[in-house]
Enzyme design. Structure first.
Site, PDB file in Angstrom:
ATOM      1  N   HIS A 139       0.836  -1.204   0.000  1.00  0.00           N
ATOM      2  CA  HIS A 139       0.000   0.000   0.000  1.00  0.00           C
ATOM      3  C   HIS A 139       0.869   1.251   0.000  1.00  0.00           C
ATOM      4  CE1 HIS A 139      -3.424   2.600   1.347  1.00  0.00           C
ATOM      5  NE2 HIS A 139      -2.428   3.280   1.892  1.00  0.00           N
ATOM      6  N   GLU A 140       1.882   1.266   0.858  1.00  0.00           N
ATOM      7  CA  GLU A 140       2.732   2.455   0.959  1.00  0.00           C
ATOM      8  C   GLU A 140       3.559   2.656  -0.308  1.00  0.00           C
ATOM      9  OE1 GLU A 140       2.190   4.580   3.138  1.00  0.00           O
ATOM     10  OE2 GLU A 140       0.899   3.307   4.351  1.00  0.00           O
ATOM     11  N   HIS A 143       1.578   4.336  -3.031  1.00  0.00           N
ATOM     12  CA  HIS A 143       1.510   5.808  -2.952  1.00  0.00           C
ATOM     13  C   HIS A 143       2.685   6.430  -3.715  1.00  0.00           C
ATOM     14  CE1 HIS A 143      -1.879   6.633  -0.394  1.00  0.00           C
ATOM     15  NE2 HIS A 143      -1.421   5.940   0.626  1.00  0.00           N
ATOM     16  N   GLU A 197      -6.173   6.979  -1.516  1.00  0.00           N
ATOM     17  CA  GLU A 197      -6.141   5.834  -0.605  1.00  0.00           C
ATOM     18  C   GLU A 197      -6.669   4.581  -1.284  1.00  0.00           C
ATOM     19  OE1 GLU A 197      -4.625   5.419   2.226  1.00  0.00           O
ATOM     20  OE2 GLU A 197      -3.887   7.414   1.801  1.00  0.00           O
TER      21      GLU A 197
HETATM   22 ZN   LIG Z   1      -2.307   5.306   2.331  1.00  0.00          ZN
END
Ligand SMILES: [Zn+2]
Length: 274
Positions: A139-140, A143, A197
């Site tokens: 997830h990170e 980004h 997100e």
């Molecule tokens: Zn995030």
């Protein structure tokens, strides 16, 4: 300034800088992004603050650079990072880094350009298994792949541009100024972060699946996070990553799209919990 001219100027600013940082992947992330700031500037400034963070941790003697937890993270990072090439071509040239900080903080991040940070707190307090660590790290990393940081900087820059256009014509206290602020605040800044997100969740899910980590980890980690929020005060991770219930629903809906990738991927040996 007439409202019409204002909108034409505003539209010109937006249309001049639309881009897409990644390929859609199996999860189909294909939103066109507004980018004014350059990757080079954003990555350079991000690296400065990343180094500063590490330097401070070192001074406090909480920077972890070896040992089982560090090795575990490094192993997972080394499996995830090559998968980023499914989304963009340049990540092999990125200066990827991994930082582990020994502090009771429930947080993790990946700064622009591939600068990953994990706190021991999130691993220990949530008792994360490898699939769950891969879910958070994926997830990170997502980004960074989507350059969401650069997008936020661009939005802030656009806000100034709009304000400047309005001020030049209407004066500092003209109604056009508040109109420009409202445009930037409500049309750009607010709706986007939620979207970012969701994009990071989707791409992170695919990165983990491609690396052979069970994508179910993305669901269980959010369940743990929700439980932790209810049990104590709000973890840092949730202040930047709100609404766990909606995430779990969206991630569950995306599971079928990464199933075949997960099945086809070579599986890593899982670390036994200590
Ligand atoms: Zn995030």
């Amino acid at each position: 300034m007439s409202i019409r001219i204002f909108w034409i100027l505003a539209a010109t600013v937006f249309l001049s800088a639309c881009a897409n940082t990644t390929r859609p992947g199996a999860v189909g992330v294909n939103r066109s992004q507004f980018m004014m700031a350059s990757s080079e500037d954003v990555n350079r400034l991000s690296a400065v603050s990343y180094n500063e963070q590490n330097q401070k941790a070192k001074e406090k003697n909480i920077l972890v650079t070896s040992g089982p937890t560090y090795d575990r993270l490094k192993f997972i990072a080394n499996r995830l990072i090559p998968q980023t090439e499914a989304f963009r071509d340049d990540t092999r040239q990125w200066d990827w880094r991994l930082t582990l900080i020994d502090a009771p903080i429930l947080n993790a991040s990946c700064a622009p350009g591939g600068k990953i940070t994990f706190y021991t707190g999130i691993i220990e307090q949530l008792n994360l298994n490898d699939d769950e660590i891969a879910a958070i790290m994926g997830h990170e990393i997502a980004h960074a792949l989507r350059e969401h940081g650069r997008e936020r900087v661009s939005q802030a820059a656009a806000q100034n541009v709009l304000v400047n256009i309005a001020m030049a014509v209407a004066g500092p206290y003209g109604s056009a100024v508040s109109a420009a602020n409202q445009v930037a605040q409500y049309a750009i800044v607010l709706p986007n972060s939620r979207e970012n997100e969701s994009e990071a969740d989707a791409i992170g899910l695919e990165l983990a699946a491609r690396a052979g980590y069970n994508p179910i980890g993305a669901i269980t980690v959010w369940q743990k996070m929700l439980k932790a929020t209810k049990a104590n005060s709000s973890p840092e991770f949730l202040s930047t990553h709100p609404s766990g219930e909606i995430r779990i629903e969206q991630l569950t809906a995306l599971l079928p799209s990464v199933e075949s990738l997960y099945k086809a991927a070579p599986k890593p040996p899982h670390t036994k919990k200590l």
